[in-house]
Design a protein around this motif. Structure first.
Motif, PDB file in Angstrom:
ATOM      1  N   MET A 109     -69.320  57.760 -17.262  1.00 40.44           N
ATOM      2  CA  MET A 109     -68.280  58.158 -18.436  1.00 40.44           C
ATOM      3  C   MET A 109     -69.513  57.869 -19.006  1.00 40.44           C
ATOM      4  O   MET A 109     -70.217  56.343 -18.793  1.00 40.44           O
ATOM      5  CB  MET A 109     -66.883  56.709 -18.226  1.00 40.44           C
ATOM      6  CG  MET A 109     -66.151  57.276 -18.965  1.00 40.44           C
ATOM      7  SD  MET A 109     -65.706  58.644 -19.153  1.00 40.44           S
ATOM      8  CE  MET A 109     -65.186  58.287 -21.265  1.00 40.44           C
ATOM      9  N   LEU A 110     -69.379  58.283 -20.667  1.00 37.13           N
ATOM     10  CA  LEU A 110     -70.585  57.527 -21.819  1.00 37.13           C
ATOM     11  C   LEU A 110     -70.021  56.154 -21.841  1.00 37.13           C
ATOM     12  O   LEU A 110     -68.999  55.362 -21.996  1.00 37.13           O
ATOM     13  CB  LEU A 110     -69.332  58.200 -23.356  1.00 37.13           C
ATOM     14  CG  LEU A 110     -69.736  57.623 -23.998  1.00 37.13           C
ATOM     15  CD1 LEU A 110     -71.248  58.602 -24.222  1.00 37.13           C
ATOM     16  CD2 LEU A 110     -69.175  58.435 -25.272  1.00 37.13           C
ATOM     17  N   PHE A 151     -75.442  57.928 -30.781  1.00 39.45           N
ATOM     18  CA  PHE A 151     -75.050  59.664 -30.106  1.00 39.45           C
ATOM     19  C   PHE A 151     -74.665  59.170 -32.051  1.00 39.45           C
ATOM     20  O   PHE A 151     -75.438  60.178 -32.605  1.00 39.45           O
ATOM     21  CB  PHE A 151     -73.778  59.910 -29.780  1.00 39.45           C
ATOM     22  CG  PHE A 151     -73.027  60.896 -29.886  1.00 39.45           C
ATOM     23  CD1 PHE A 151     -73.308  62.236 -30.404  1.00 39.45           C
ATOM     24  CD2 PHE A 151     -71.492  60.317 -31.009  1.00 39.45           C
ATOM     25  CE1 PHE A 151     -72.730  63.141 -30.848  1.00 39.45           C
ATOM     26  CE2 PHE A 151     -71.338  61.141 -31.361  1.00 39.45           C
ATOM     27  CZ  PHE A 151     -71.446  62.837 -31.320  1.00 39.45           C
ATOM     28  N   PHE A 152     -74.320  57.642 -32.661  1.00 37.29           N
ATOM     29  CA  PHE A 152     -73.985  57.908 -34.092  1.00 37.29           C
ATOM     30  C   PHE A 152     -75.122  57.918 -34.611  1.00 37.29           C
ATOM     31  O   PHE A 152     -75.117  58.270 -35.188  1.00 37.29           O
ATOM     32  CB  PHE A 152     -73.331  56.074 -33.707  1.00 37.29           C
ATOM     33  CG  PHE A 152     -72.608  56.068 -35.304  1.00 37.29           C
ATOM     34  CD1 PHE A 152     -72.100  56.699 -36.245  1.00 37.29           C
ATOM     35  CD2 PHE A 152     -73.559  54.267 -35.711  1.00 37.29           C
ATOM     36  CE1 PHE A 152     -71.976  56.578 -37.550  1.00 37.29           C
ATOM     37  CE2 PHE A 152     -73.342  54.213 -37.164  1.00 37.29           C
ATOM     38  CZ  PHE A 152     -72.837  54.954 -37.711  1.00 37.29           C
ATOM     39  N   ALA A 198     -73.044  55.230 -26.258  1.00 34.73           N
ATOM     40  CA  ALA A 198     -72.064  56.053 -27.806  1.00 34.73           C
ATOM     41  C   ALA A 198     -72.791  55.672 -29.309  1.00 34.73           C
ATOM     42  O   ALA A 198     -73.177  56.382 -30.218  1.00 34.73           O
ATOM     43  CB  ALA A 198     -70.613  55.751 -27.441  1.00 34.73           C
ATOM     44  N   ARG A 199     -73.610  54.039 -29.503  1.00 32.33           N
ATOM     45  CA  ARG A 199     -74.157  53.926 -30.494  1.00 32.33           C
ATOM     46  C   ARG A 199     -74.846  54.950 -30.397  1.00 32.33           C
ATOM     47  O   ARG A 199     -75.737  55.050 -31.595  1.00 32.33           O
ATOM     48  CB  ARG A 199     -74.123  52.235 -30.939  1.00 32.33           C
ATOM     49  CG  ARG A 199     -74.937  51.918 -32.024  1.00 32.33           C
ATOM     50  CD  ARG A 199     -75.001  50.581 -31.184  1.00 32.33           C
ATOM     51  NE  ARG A 199     -75.176  49.981 -30.201  1.00 32.33           N
ATOM     52  CZ  ARG A 199     -75.353  49.277 -30.142  1.00 32.33           C
ATOM     53  NH1 ARG A 199     -74.409  47.973 -30.076  1.00 32.33           N
ATOM     54  NH2 ARG A 199     -75.832  48.084 -28.563  1.00 32.33           N
ATOM     55  N   LYS A 255     -70.989  52.310 -24.082  1.00 27.70           N
ATOM     56  CA  LYS A 255     -71.115  51.832 -25.264  1.00 27.70           C
ATOM     57  C   LYS A 255     -72.455  51.917 -26.609  1.00 27.70           C
ATOM     58  O   LYS A 255     -72.267  53.137 -27.836  1.00 27.70           O
ATOM     59  CB  LYS A 255     -70.175  51.151 -25.409  1.00 27.70           C
ATOM     60  CG  LYS A 255     -70.228  50.634 -27.001  1.00 27.70           C
ATOM     61  CD  LYS A 255     -69.534  48.960 -27.182  1.00 27.70           C
ATOM     62  CE  LYS A 255     -69.406  48.235 -28.827  1.00 27.70           C
ATOM     63  NZ  LYS A 255     -68.980  46.781 -28.445  1.00 27.70           N
TER      64      LYS A 255
END
Lengths: 451, 230
Positions: free
Chosen positions: B1-2, B10-11, B7-8, B4
């Motif tokens: 699973m992704l 990616f952003f 995710a950062r 954090k």
């Protein structure tokens, strides 16, 4: 409320209520029937209506930040008095601008009508605010993702105000830079602010683990910028810019609903998942409502006329007004009302959580806004067919559309009754109490750790 | 699973990448705008017109390039559609042109300001706007119905049709002009167009500042509008 300095948020929220009331008055002052024309011509009412919206939302974001940041960072505001100075300055600039509009002191550029000297004051004021928030975070024992995203959103919002001030004699350049401000605000950095405030509310209200909420916060704001930056192209279809914007704007703005869809799923899923029964149910209503209505208003209705093949016909018609009203309501107005509903019991110490007037405010504003959107939508589509497709004269078409404006006014009256109920509720809370309420803040803080 | 941090990443990477692309496209766009908008024709009069447009918040009611408010007509192609004479009349006294209709503020523009506005509209009207505003396709079918009197004079399509219709095309503020040649002779039509108030005091028809030649064109065209003439 954890810290005395958070109290300033109350006064920002009170400013919101005042400006929102004026915004609604300006809406009724001109909703397609021009009896008031000799005193308040349409362009004055419209400039006031739009700028009051921007101002009360900004006041709401500032109030939200002054409330959230100390709570997240676990320290009081760095310059508590500056926050009051900055609020007074904001009100003075705003009131001056609105009065000025009635005497022709304006710039005549959609959404950025505030005259140039006041623009500088706005920038100074917002930078003071950002500095205050920034110093609070910087000196804090703890830096959370939510507070960083909120800070970054606010800072970028201040900086992106600047392109709108680039002087030009060329209408296309003018429009180009204007959208750098307006689009990159509402479909860019404001969504960072929105994502951060929603994350804060969802963490507090549902008790879901911060790590999970903040991870999805990054994914959502990631999608926002991935689609929203080049999505600016949907304002560059027909203003004298190269035709490659038709497909760049088309493709990327078609992706823009993804960020809003993400927010809707995230809000609903977390609200369901959260085992915690927070007593402030209305705050959860507004929070989840914001997630859903922003997806419908900004995401779906925006997509409905963003493709260049469609926009060729709907550009500059009431279809835009349809999308605009529900998008601003769902994404930003509801967001500010959500954080206010959450913060008021903590600021004032009065636990008027689930009163009939609070429920009425939620349901009648939302139903009213949906009906307004339908009225604008029907009028807009009819306008497209009669004017753009059949070639009827503008004024003849407007006469045909009058009946829809009666529907619009009825819907707007329902909406307004809901806002009156919200303001009534706001007043019932009374002024913020002097002392820091340990029991409430302990309850709120307990939501932060993992379940 | 992704995670954090993923995710950062990616952003941040998405934002930087698309931000850079956007800035590059902005630079490219600014290089292409002059050719697409005839920036060479942007003379002082046009620039003054733009400033008048802004000072009076015209886009608070009208749209230009499709941008503005939806209370008053789209003005991108107004120079071609209505022509300078109509624009001048409208800027002098809107209520004289559209009596009893949705109102426009009466600005006290002087002759120079009016000609600046017209220059501005003319420049805007010549921009290449990637197909905007679209030609109305359904209405054109009606317009194709044969009308007697030959080709419509430009002054007729620009000015008269703002209020009157012919063959189902045009405004509905004044009466339709189909068969008007059966009802009035040339002398009456000429007197009427020259000074409506003199013929019928209290009429809403404005006195338009047309040239002798334009008046003749219109009168000849109108007098050919006979039901029997089809």
């Amino acid at each position: 409320m954890k810290y005395q300095s958070q109290k300033v948020a109350y006064w920002f929220f009170a400013t919101c209520m005042l400006l929102l009331s004026l915004q609604l008055i300006m809406a009724f002052a001109h909703s397609g029937f021009d009896v008031l024309h000799p005193w308040i011509p349409f362009n004055v009412a419209r400039a006031s209506h739009n700028n009051l919206l921007v101002m009360w939302l900004l006041a709401g974001f500032m109030g939200a930040a002054y409330f959230i940041i100390p709570d997240e960072c676990e320290r009081p505001l760095y310059w508590p008095r500056l926050a009051y100075v900055q609020l007074i300055a904001l009100v003075v600039v705003g009131v001056t601008a609105i009065i000025g509009f009635h005497f022709g002191w304006w710039e005549g550029r959609k959404f950025l009508e505030i005259p140039r000297p006041l623009d500088y004051l706005v920038v100074v004021d917002v930078l003071l605010f950002v500095a205050n928030i920034g110093m609070t975070i910087w000196k804090a024992p703890k830096m959370t993702t939510t507070s960083i995203v909120l800070f970054f959103g606010l800072l970028m919002a201040a900086l992106l105000y600047l392109p709108g001030m680039i002087p030009t004699d060329h209408q296309t350049h003018d429009a180009f830079w204007r959208w750098w401000v307006v689009h990159l605000w509402v479909e860019g950095v404001w969504e960072l602010i929105m994502g951060a405030i929603l994350a804060y509310l969802l963490i507090r209200l549902t008790g879901v683990d911060r790590e999970i909420v903040e991870k999805w916060l990054y994914v959502i704001v990631g999608f926002t910028f991935l689609s929203g930056i080049l999505g600016t192209g949907h304002h560059y279809y027909f203003i004298g810019t190269p035709s490659y914007w038709l497909w760049i704007g088309g493709i990327f703005s078609a992706l823009e609903p993804l960020a809003f869809l993400g927010m809707a799923i995230y809000g609903v899923a977390l609200a369901k998942k959260g085992g915690r029964n927070h007593p402030n149910r209305m705050a959860l209503f507004w929070t989840v409502g914001c997630c859903i209505m922003s997806f419908v208003g900004a995401g779906l209705l925006g997509f409905a006329h963003t493709l260049p093949q469609v926009n060729l016909f709907t550009h500059g018609t009431l279809v835009t007004a349809m999308h605009g009203h529900m998008a601003f309501w769902g994404a930003y107005a509801m967001l500010v009302l959500a954080i206010m509903t959450y913060a008021l019991p903590l600021l004032t110490g009065r636990k008027l959580f689930d009163t009939p007037s609070a429920s009425y405010a939620f349901w009648s504003t939302n139903i009213g806004m949906v009906c307004m959107t339908v009225a604008f939508g029907v009028a807009g589509v009819a306008q497209v067919y009669l004017e753009r497709r059949a070639g009827m004269e503008f004024l003849d078409v407007q006469r045909e559309l009058k009946v829809h404006f009666i529907g619009l006014i009825l819907a707007a009256s329902l909406f307004t009754s809901g806002i009156i109920a919200f303001i009534y509720n706001f007043i019932r809370y009374g002024l913020p109490v002097g002392e820091v309420e340990e029991s409430v803040s302990a309850g709120a803080a307990a939501a932060a750790p993992a379940e | 699973m992704l995670s954090k941090s993923a995710a950062r990443a990616f952003f941040l990477s998405g934002t930087l990448l698309f931000g850079a692309v956007f800035i590059w496209l902005t630079v490219d766009t600014f290089q292409r705008i002059p050719a697409q908008t005839n920036a060479g024709d942007l003379n002082e009069s046009v620039v003054r017109g733009k400033h008048i447009w802004e000072e009076n918040n015209c886009m608070g009611c009208h749209t230009l390039l499709g941008e503005g408010a939806y209370y008053a007509p789209e003005l991108t192609r107004v120079y071609d559609r209505r022509g300078p004479a109509f624009i001048a009349a409208m800027l002098k006294d809107p209520e004289a042109v559209y009596p009893g209709q949705r109102r426009m503020v009466k600005y006290d523009f002087n002759e120079e300001q009016i000609s600046d506005m017209i220059a501005f509209f003319e420049w805007i009207g010549r921009m290449d706007l990637n197909g905007f505003p679209p030609e109305p396709t359904i209405g054109m079918a009606a317009a194709a119905i044969a009308i007697p009197g030959g080709e419509r004079p430009q002054v007729f399509t620009q000015i008269c049709t703002a209020c009157h219709s012919l063959g189902g095309v045009g405004g509905t503020i004044g009466p339709a002009l189909d068969g008007v040649g059966d009802r009035f002779d040339r002398g009456y039509l000429m007197r009427w167009i020259t000074d409506p108030q003199a013929v019928k005091p209290g009429t809403q028809m404005p006195k338009l500042e047309l040239t002798e030649e334009q008046r003749n064109e219109v009168v000849i065209f109108l007098s050919k509008q006979r039901e029997a003439g089809l």
